[in-house]
Design a protein around this motif. Structure first.
Motif, PDB file in Angstrom:
ATOM      1  N   TRP A   1      81.956  70.870  28.618  1.00 46.00           N
ATOM      2  CA  TRP A   1      82.049  70.808  30.085  1.00 46.00           C
ATOM      3  C   TRP A   1      82.231  72.201  30.677  1.00 46.00           C
ATOM      4  O   TRP A   1      81.630  72.540  31.697  1.00 46.00           O
ATOM      5  N   PHE A   2      83.066  72.993  30.045  1.00 46.47           N
ATOM      6  CA  PHE A   2      83.323  74.366  30.500  1.00 46.47           C
ATOM      7  C   PHE A   2      82.021  75.167  30.526  1.00 46.47           C
ATOM      8  O   PHE A   2      81.822  76.000  31.412  1.00 46.47           O
ATOM      9  N   ASN A   3      81.141  74.891  29.591  1.00 44.96           N
ATOM     10  CA  ASN A   3      79.870  75.590  29.474  1.00 44.96           C
ATOM     11  C   ASN A   3      78.949  75.338  30.666  1.00 44.96           C
ATOM     12  O   ASN A   3      78.050  76.141  30.940  1.00 44.96           O
ATOM     13  N   GLU A   4      79.157  74.251  31.384  1.00 49.38           N
ATOM     14  CA  GLU A   4      78.263  73.892  32.489  1.00 49.38           C
ATOM     15  C   GLU A   4      78.617  74.576  33.809  1.00 49.38           C
ATOM     16  O   GLU A   4      77.783  74.667  34.706  1.00 49.38           O
ATOM     17  N   LEU A   5      79.832  75.059  33.957  1.00 47.16           N
ATOM     18  CA  LEU A   5      80.272  75.632  35.240  1.00 47.16           C
ATOM     19  C   LEU A   5      79.390  76.768  35.760  1.00 47.16           C
ATOM     20  O   LEU A   5      79.036  76.779  36.942  1.00 47.16           O
ATOM     21  N   PRO A   6      79.018  77.751  34.936  1.00 50.37           N
ATOM     22  CA  PRO A   6      78.222  78.853  35.487  1.00 50.37           C
ATOM     23  C   PRO A   6      76.824  78.446  35.952  1.00 50.37           C
ATOM     24  O   PRO A   6      76.213  79.150  36.761  1.00 50.37           O
ATOM     25  N   VAL A   7      76.328  77.301  35.494  1.00 52.18           N
ATOM     26  CA  VAL A   7      75.014  76.834  35.946  1.00 52.18           C
ATOM     27  C   VAL A   7      75.039  76.612  37.455  1.00 52.18           C
ATOM     28  O   VAL A   7      74.125  77.023  38.175  1.00 52.18           O
ATOM     29  N   PHE A   8      76.101  75.984  37.942  1.00 51.52           N
ATOM     30  CA  PHE A   8      76.215  75.703  39.374  1.00 51.52           C
ATOM     31  C   PHE A   8      76.355  76.988  40.182  1.00 51.52           C
ATOM     32  O   PHE A   8      75.802  77.113  41.277  1.00 51.52           O
ATOM     33  N   ILE A   9      77.085  77.949  39.644  1.00 50.72           N
ATOM     34  CA  ILE A   9      77.232  79.234  40.328  1.00 50.72           C
ATOM     35  C   ILE A   9      75.879  79.934  40.394  1.00 50.72           C
ATOM     36  O   ILE A   9      75.502  80.459  41.451  1.00 50.72           O
ATOM     37  N   LEU A  10      75.141  79.929  39.298  1.00 53.34           N
ATOM     38  CA  LEU A  10      73.821  80.570  39.290  1.00 53.34           C
ATOM     39  C   LEU A  10      72.890  79.935  40.320  1.00 53.34           C
ATOM     40  O   LEU A  10      72.225  80.648  41.077  1.00 53.34           O
ATOM     41  N   LEU A  11      72.850  78.616  40.347  1.00 55.39           N
ATOM     42  CA  LEU A  11      71.999  77.926  41.323  1.00 55.39           C
ATOM     43  C   LEU A  11      72.349  78.344  42.751  1.00 55.39           C
ATOM     44  O   LEU A  11      71.466  78.672  43.550  1.00 55.39           O
ATOM     45  N   ALA A  12      73.619  78.335  43.057  1.00 56.28           N
ATOM     46  CA  ALA A  12      74.045  78.675  44.418  1.00 56.28           C
ATOM     47  C   ALA A  12      73.752  80.135  44.750  1.00 56.28           C
ATOM     48  O   ALA A  12      73.275  80.440  45.854  1.00 56.28           O
ATOM     49  N   VAL A  13      74.007  81.045  43.822  1.00 59.50           N
ATOM     50  CA  VAL A  13      73.784  82.471  44.080  1.00 59.50           C
ATOM     51  C   VAL A  13      72.303  82.747  44.324  1.00 59.50           C
ATOM     52  O   VAL A  13      71.942  83.471  45.258  1.00 59.50           O
TER      53      VAL A  13
END
Length: 140
Positions: free
Chosen positions: A119-131
């Motif tokens: 689950w921890f591994n998925e967090l930066p995906v959302f940040i990348l999409l938003a950025v």
């Protein structure tokens, strides 16, 4: 300016490669049960964090600041940039927390399961999409 932007994007890609792969190593490390495997993961995590991910983060931030320096007032009057910078700060916090986790695994102090790290591994995906959306679309 285009050269600076190109190097900003290149360093961002390298940073995210590390940010995506390091927690994946944590997943495998947490699930590993043999000593040689655990020692191998320690080396891989340390080299990835110190040799690729951290220098790429520094380069990304440096080139980003360089880009901002071309028009401080103009950029800071745009709301999308404020949101992007908040996300970048969150990603930097995530990065340093990954560094903390490298130390935790290095000292054999991990108490979390591989499921937590999945689950921890998925967090930066959302940040990348938003950025990316904020930087390209500039919605506000």
């Amino acid at each position: 300016m285009l050269w600076v932007k190109a190097f900003h994007i290149i360093s961002l890609v390298c940073w995210f490669a590390g940010i995506f792969y390091l927690p994946r190593l944590f997943v495998y490390h947490a699930a590993c049960e043999d000593t040689p495997g655990k020692e191998r993961f320690k080396v891989m995590e340390r080299k990835l964090y110190r040799g690729i991910t951290t220098p790429s983060m520094i380069a990304t931030v440096g080139f980003g600041l360089w880009l901002l320096s071309y028009n401080w007032a103009g950029y800071f009057s745009q709301g999308w940039l404020h949101a992007k910078l908040v996300l970048v700060v969150l990603l930097i916090v995530y990065h340093f927390y990954c560094g903390h986790l490298v130390s935790v695994f290095q000292d054999d102090r991990n108490t979390r399961s591989h499921v937590f790290y999945r689950w921890f591994n998925e967090l930066p995906v959302f940040i990348l999409l938003a950025v990316v959306i904020l930087a390209v679309v500039k919605p506000f």
